[in-house]
Write a protein that holds these residues in place. Structure first.
Motif, PDB file in Angstrom:
ATOM      1  N   VAL A 270       0.384  -1.164  -0.504  1.00  0.00           N
ATOM      2  CA  VAL A 270       0.177   0.216   0.084  1.00  0.00           C
ATOM      3  C   VAL A 270       0.978   1.491  -0.222  1.00  0.00           C
ATOM      4  O   VAL A 270       0.767   2.103  -0.777  1.00  0.00           O
ATOM      5  CB  VAL A 270      -0.903  -0.190   1.102  1.00  0.00           C
ATOM      6  CG1 VAL A 270      -1.691   1.180   1.479  1.00  0.00           C
ATOM      7  CG2 VAL A 270      -1.708  -0.900   0.953  1.00  0.00           C
ATOM      8  N   TYR A 271       1.601   1.413   1.007  1.00  0.00           N
ATOM      9  CA  TYR A 271       2.817   2.365   1.445  1.00  0.00           C
ATOM     10  C   TYR A 271       3.411   3.017  -0.486  1.00  0.00           C
ATOM     11  O   TYR A 271       3.665   3.609  -1.124  1.00  0.00           O
ATOM     12  CB  TYR A 271       4.007   1.874   2.102  1.00  0.00           C
ATOM     13  CG  TYR A 271       4.644   3.371   1.940  1.00  0.00           C
ATOM     14  CD1 TYR A 271       4.478   4.435   3.185  1.00  0.00           C
ATOM     15  CD2 TYR A 271       6.302   3.732   1.297  1.00  0.00           C
ATOM     16  CE1 TYR A 271       5.133   5.444   3.710  1.00  0.00           C
ATOM     17  CE2 TYR A 271       7.001   4.519   2.392  1.00  0.00           C
ATOM     18  CZ  TYR A 271       6.137   5.578   3.052  1.00  0.00           C
ATOM     19  OH  TYR A 271       6.918   6.593   3.493  1.00  0.00           O
ATOM     20  N   ALA A 272       3.706   1.133  -1.050  1.00  0.00           N
ATOM     21  CA  ALA A 272       4.613   1.435  -2.323  1.00  0.00           C
ATOM     22  C   ALA A 272       3.976   2.093  -3.831  1.00  0.00           C
ATOM     23  O   ALA A 272       4.218   3.059  -4.277  1.00  0.00           O
ATOM     24  CB  ALA A 272       5.318   0.722  -2.692  1.00  0.00           C
ATOM     25  N   VAL A 273       2.475   2.199  -3.274  1.00  0.00           N
ATOM     26  CA  VAL A 273       1.332   2.299  -4.652  1.00  0.00           C
ATOM     27  C   VAL A 273       0.904   3.755  -4.447  1.00  0.00           C
ATOM     28  O   VAL A 273       1.506   4.712  -5.639  1.00  0.00           O
ATOM     29  CB  VAL A 273       0.541   1.751  -4.089  1.00  0.00           C
ATOM     30  CG1 VAL A 273      -1.096   2.433  -5.091  1.00  0.00           C
ATOM     31  CG2 VAL A 273       0.035  -0.019  -4.824  1.00  0.00           C
ATOM     32  N   VAL A 274       0.772   4.308  -2.356  1.00  0.00           N
ATOM     33  CA  VAL A 274       0.532   5.702  -2.539  1.00  0.00           C
ATOM     34  C   VAL A 274       2.523   6.071  -3.324  1.00  0.00           C
ATOM     35  O   VAL A 274       2.059   7.323  -3.802  1.00  0.00           O
ATOM     36  CB  VAL A 274       0.460   5.909  -1.135  1.00  0.00           C
ATOM     37  CG1 VAL A 274       0.513   7.278  -0.795  1.00  0.00           C
ATOM     38  CG2 VAL A 274      -0.208   5.243  -0.679  1.00  0.00           C
ATOM     39  N   ALA A 275       3.366   5.580  -2.500  1.00  0.00           N
ATOM     40  CA  ALA A 275       4.767   7.100  -2.695  1.00  0.00           C
ATOM     41  C   ALA A 275       4.563   6.996  -3.971  1.00  0.00           C
ATOM     42  O   ALA A 275       4.624   7.850  -5.668  1.00  0.00           O
ATOM     43  CB  ALA A 275       5.333   5.571  -2.647  1.00  0.00           C
ATOM     44  N   ILE A 276       4.498   5.957  -5.533  1.00  0.00           N
ATOM     45  CA  ILE A 276       4.517   6.195  -6.381  1.00  0.00           C
ATOM     46  C   ILE A 276       3.586   7.080  -7.528  1.00  0.00           C
ATOM     47  O   ILE A 276       3.936   7.851  -8.142  1.00  0.00           O
ATOM     48  CB  ILE A 276       3.503   4.587  -7.575  1.00  0.00           C
ATOM     49  CG1 ILE A 276       5.190   4.089  -7.124  1.00  0.00           C
ATOM     50  CG2 ILE A 276       4.118   4.726  -8.854  1.00  0.00           C
ATOM     51  CD1 ILE A 276       5.128   2.594  -7.557  1.00  0.00           C
ATOM     52  N   ILE A 277       2.773   6.913  -7.316  1.00  0.00           N
ATOM     53  CA  ILE A 277       0.808   7.753  -7.528  1.00  0.00           C
ATOM     54  C   ILE A 277       1.159   9.030  -7.174  1.00  0.00           C
ATOM     55  O   ILE A 277       0.938  10.213  -7.771  1.00  0.00           O
ATOM     56  CB  ILE A 277      -0.336   6.978  -7.109  1.00  0.00           C
ATOM     57  CG1 ILE A 277      -0.969   6.034  -7.660  1.00  0.00           C
ATOM     58  CG2 ILE A 277      -1.865   7.941  -7.389  1.00  0.00           C
ATOM     59  CD1 ILE A 277      -2.455   5.007  -7.375  1.00  0.00           C
ATOM     60  N   GLY A 278       2.300   9.519  -5.788  1.00  0.00           N
ATOM     61  CA  GLY A 278       2.426  10.723  -5.120  1.00  0.00           C
ATOM     62  C   GLY A 278       3.628  11.489  -5.692  1.00  0.00           C
ATOM     63  O   GLY A 278       3.459  12.770  -6.031  1.00  0.00           O
ATOM     64  N   ALA A 279       4.183  10.440  -6.366  1.00  0.00           N
ATOM     65  CA  ALA A 279       5.436  10.963  -7.157  1.00  0.00           C
ATOM     66  C   ALA A 279       5.192  11.196  -8.034  1.00  0.00           C
ATOM     67  O   ALA A 279       4.964  12.718  -8.826  1.00  0.00           O
ATOM     68  CB  ALA A 279       6.692   9.775  -7.176  1.00  0.00           C
ATOM     69  N   LEU A 280       3.912  11.131  -8.815  1.00  0.00           N
ATOM     70  CA  LEU A 280       3.618  11.444 -10.195  1.00  0.00           C
ATOM     71  C   LEU A 280       3.089  12.727 -10.227  1.00  0.00           C
ATOM     72  O   LEU A 280       2.353  13.489 -10.781  1.00  0.00           O
ATOM     73  CB  LEU A 280       2.729  10.466 -10.990  1.00  0.00           C
ATOM     74  CG  LEU A 280       3.533   9.070 -11.192  1.00  0.00           C
ATOM     75  CD1 LEU A 280       2.599   8.070 -12.262  1.00  0.00           C
ATOM     76  CD2 LEU A 280       4.432   9.840 -12.642  1.00  0.00           C
ATOM     77  N   SER A 281       2.009  12.818  -8.819  1.00  0.00           N
ATOM     78  CA  SER A 281       1.319  13.664  -8.866  1.00  0.00           C
ATOM     79  C   SER A 281       2.322  15.666  -8.332  1.00  0.00           C
ATOM     80  O   SER A 281       1.424  16.080  -8.596  1.00  0.00           O
ATOM     81  CB  SER A 281       0.330  13.693  -7.582  1.00  0.00           C
ATOM     82  OG  SER A 281      -0.782  12.402  -7.709  1.00  0.00           O
ATOM     83  N   VAL A 282       3.485  14.715  -7.878  1.00  0.00           N
ATOM     84  CA  VAL A 282       4.413  16.055  -7.655  1.00  0.00           C
ATOM     85  C   VAL A 282       4.771  16.748  -9.680  1.00  0.00           C
ATOM     86  O   VAL A 282       4.521  17.949  -9.342  1.00  0.00           O
ATOM     87  CB  VAL A 282       5.358  15.469  -6.552  1.00  0.00           C
ATOM     88  CG1 VAL A 282       6.354  16.573  -6.440  1.00  0.00           C
ATOM     89  CG2 VAL A 282       4.693  15.363  -4.844  1.00  0.00           C
ATOM     90  N   ILE A 283       5.122  15.736  -9.229  1.00  0.00           N
ATOM     91  CA  ILE A 283       5.964  15.745 -11.114  1.00  0.00           C
ATOM     92  C   ILE A 283       4.760  16.696 -12.029  1.00  0.00           C
ATOM     93  O   ILE A 283       5.119  17.455 -12.969  1.00  0.00           O
ATOM     94  CB  ILE A 283       5.908  14.842 -11.607  1.00  0.00           C
ATOM     95  CG1 ILE A 283       6.806  13.963 -10.826  1.00  0.00           C
ATOM     96  CG2 ILE A 283       6.780  14.822 -12.889  1.00  0.00           C
ATOM     97  CD1 ILE A 283       7.493  12.580 -11.929  1.00  0.00           C
ATOM     98  N   GLY A 284       2.837  15.851 -11.263  1.00  0.00           N
ATOM     99  CA  GLY A 284       1.958  17.186 -12.520  1.00  0.00           C
ATOM    100  C   GLY A 284       1.774  18.331 -11.430  1.00  0.00           C
ATOM    101  O   GLY A 284       0.941  18.784 -12.182  1.00  0.00           O
TER     102      GLY A 284
END
Length: 592
Positions: A270-284
């Motif tokens: 769960v933590y890994a999924v949130v980190a990946i999606i969150g990182a993409l949101s930061v980039i966006g």
């Protein structure tokens, strides 16, 4: 398949019922529960504010030449204050949960002990003493451990889950939904494993009781074990039970140990999924770095209570299994005294005893006493003799209401003893048994066991009457000499003398002497018989003896065999009759 489902539902319902009963003992201390909840709420809310502050601190230092030291220092000060406040209320919550747990368990142990001294003797005789001790000590301690962890995790866990969920939904609704959807996976895994741990912990608790019972049995009879060279076989049996406990414990711990790593693995996903999606949101550009850091912290805090709760599943399952054993004791029927049913309490006892068509057996399939009648006048001395197992001691058990008759009635002064309280009945009897019992305390305290406010003069007079005064004065501290729990610092005969002195002190209207002089030497026995003769004057007395020379002066001798009276009369009458008693008496003088 339906049976498995019904068993699962029944087990859950039983666990909820056990939990509800445990919580009943916490009800009187609900003020601690209230303060624990408030403290947990404040501690968690303040701790949940810390990731926001950390995120802001990160944002003021991100970027080259973009560090705002003044704002950073003020944020760090607020973080330090928040941590201190959270720690203080965490301590208050821990104090309150400890208090409510230990007070509840104290009351539970008191209730168990209170029940233990009220249950019929049939339960005590039919249950391993070591097993009972294990229930009173180890099982209740196990409940304490389960409750202590359960309360702490319940308060902080529930508030943390709700708090972090609200904040995550507020920060980013979509990512929060991903966390919520994936989290139940850990709960499913924990539930799957916990079902398999419960039976193992239940079996472990049962074997632990069996082991405790065997250890108590061997230690309590160590002289017999040694005398028959039974040490090796005793060791083998112990190792067999201990091995079963080991195997069961290993499996129980194996199943329970799977819970935490499995749920942590799922939470890591769960933590890994949130980190990946969150990182993409930061980039966006939808997230700042500080906000992502805060969200990841909240995601970790959200899943952490599930890990912690799953970590105490083993303790809770073991606590439930132990609680069932404790409640099995608490659910035993007690001896109900007639005061609760409107019975009278006549304090004056003349000593007239009548047994009318009494029937009784310990095992319903094996008869012992059937249609047994006896009329005893006040002040009579009744001796009961016969072979081992004929029912002599059983008669005493019935007279004292250690067991109730299956049929017929026993009356004292024309009152059915079932209409008398057991305390009233038993205070009218003074009983000296073949098996002596002394507790850890002084000689004086042991003699005064049946008369709490006895004076020293009364105690000394009783000791002199029992011919115990002379040996007591030779002890290191006289009447203040401390007797060990097993009474190993005095002889078996001296123990018996102290038990006789107890009766000399209380001077009851009726006496029961069950092989009372069996451990006394011949010279002392003569003196004791004189003391007993004086004590029995005007008192109804029941005497069980194998040495027939000690009952010559009895008013009536009952000869029993297989639960029946086969002869009765005075010593001289029975000798003249030339029956069973005469043969038994004369056999003592035959030369081998």
């Amino acid at each position: 398949m339906e049976n498995n489902n019904s068993n699962t539902i029944e087990k859950k319902e039983n666990q909820f019922a056990v939990l509800a009963r445990i919580l009943q003992y916490a009800k009187p201390y609900r003020n601690y529960l209230f303060f624990a909840f408030i403290s947990a709420f404040i501690s968690v809310v303040v701790s949940l504010f810390i990731p926001v502050l950390i995120g802001r601190a990160i944002d003021v230092i991100v970027g080259k030449g973009n560090v705002d030291f003044n704002r950073l220092i003020s944020i760090l000060i607020v973080i330090a204050v928040a941590i201190a406040i959270s720690a203080v209320f965490q301590w208050i919550m821990t104090y309150c949960t400890n208090k409510i747990t230990f007070l509840s368990v104290r009351d539970l142990r008191m209730a168990a002990f209170d029940k233990l001294i009220q249950v019929p003797l049939r339960y005590i005789d039919g249950t391993s003493h070591g097993n009972i001790m294990n229930t009173m000590i180890n099982d209740i301690d196990q409940i304490s451990d389960g409750l202590l962890q359960g309360f702490a995790q319940l308060f902080t866990g529930v508030i943390t889950i709700v708090g972090t969920l609200v904040i995550m939904l507020f920060v980013n609704f979509k990512i929060a939904l991903i966390v919520i959807i994936m989290t139940p996976l850990s709960m499913v895994v924990a539930s799957f494993i916990s079902k398999r741990t419960y039976n193992k912990f239940k079996e472990q608790s049962s074997i632990r009781g069996e082991l405790g019972g065997y250890i108590e049995e061997v230690i309590g009879n160590q002289k017999v074990v040694t005398a028959f060279c039974y040490e090796d076989r005793a060791q083998e049996k112990f190792e067999e039970i201990n091995q079963r406990l080991y195997d069961c414990g290993v499996m129980a711990q194996f199943y329970s140990s799977l819970t935490n790593p499995c749920t942590r693995f799922l939470n890591g996903l769960v933590y890994a999924v949130v980190a990946i999606i969150g990182a993409l949101s930061v980039i966006g550009g939808a997230f700042s770095v500080g906000q992502l850091s805060s969200f990841l912290t909240y995601a970790n805090q959200y899943t952490k209570p599930f890990n912690e709760i799953s970590g105490v599943v083993a303790e809770l399952q073991s606590a439930f299994a132990s609680a069932r054993r404790v409640f099995t004791l608490l659910d035993q029927e007690i001896e109900v005294d007639p005061e609760e049913q409107g019975g009278s309490t006549n304090k004056t006892t003349v000593g007239k005893v009548d047994l009318d068509k009494v029937s009784f057996s310990y095992n319903k399939e094996v008869s012992l006493i059937e249609d047994w009648s006896l009329a005893v006048k006040p002040g009579q001395r009744i001796a009961i003799v016969g072979p081992t197992g004929c029912g002599k001691t059983t008669v005493i058990n019935l007279l004292m209401r250690f067991y109730d008759v299956d049929g017929g009635s026993i009356q004292v002064d024309n009152r059915d003893i079932k209409t008398m309280s057991r305390e009233e009945l038993r205070r009218n009897y003074g009983m000296v048994l073949q098996e002596t019992w002394l507790f850890h305390g002084t000689v004086r305290e042991n003699i005064a066991y049946g008369k709490e406010n006895a004076t020293m003069d009364e105690i000394i007079a009783a000791a002199k009457g029992a011919h115990a005064h002379s040996f007591i004065k030779r002890l290191p501290n006289g009447y203040d000499t401390v007797i060990s729990e097993e009474g190993d610092n005095i002889s078996q005969g001296q123990k018996q003398l102290l038990c006789i002195a107890r009766i000399m002190l209380t001077k009851p209207p009726m006496l029961i002497l069950d092989e009372a002089t069996s451990n006394i030497d011949t010279r002392t026995e003569i003196n004791i018989q004189k003391a007993f003769k004086k004590l029995m004057e005007g008192r109804t007395s029941f005497i069980i003896a194998h040495r027939l020379s000690t009952i010559k002066d009895a008013d009536r001798i009952l000869v029993m065999d297989k639960g029946r009276i086969i002869e009765q009369g005075s010593h001289e009458e029975l000798l003249v009759r030339g029956g069973y008693y005469a043969k038994l008496y004369n056999s003592q003088f035959k030369q081998v």
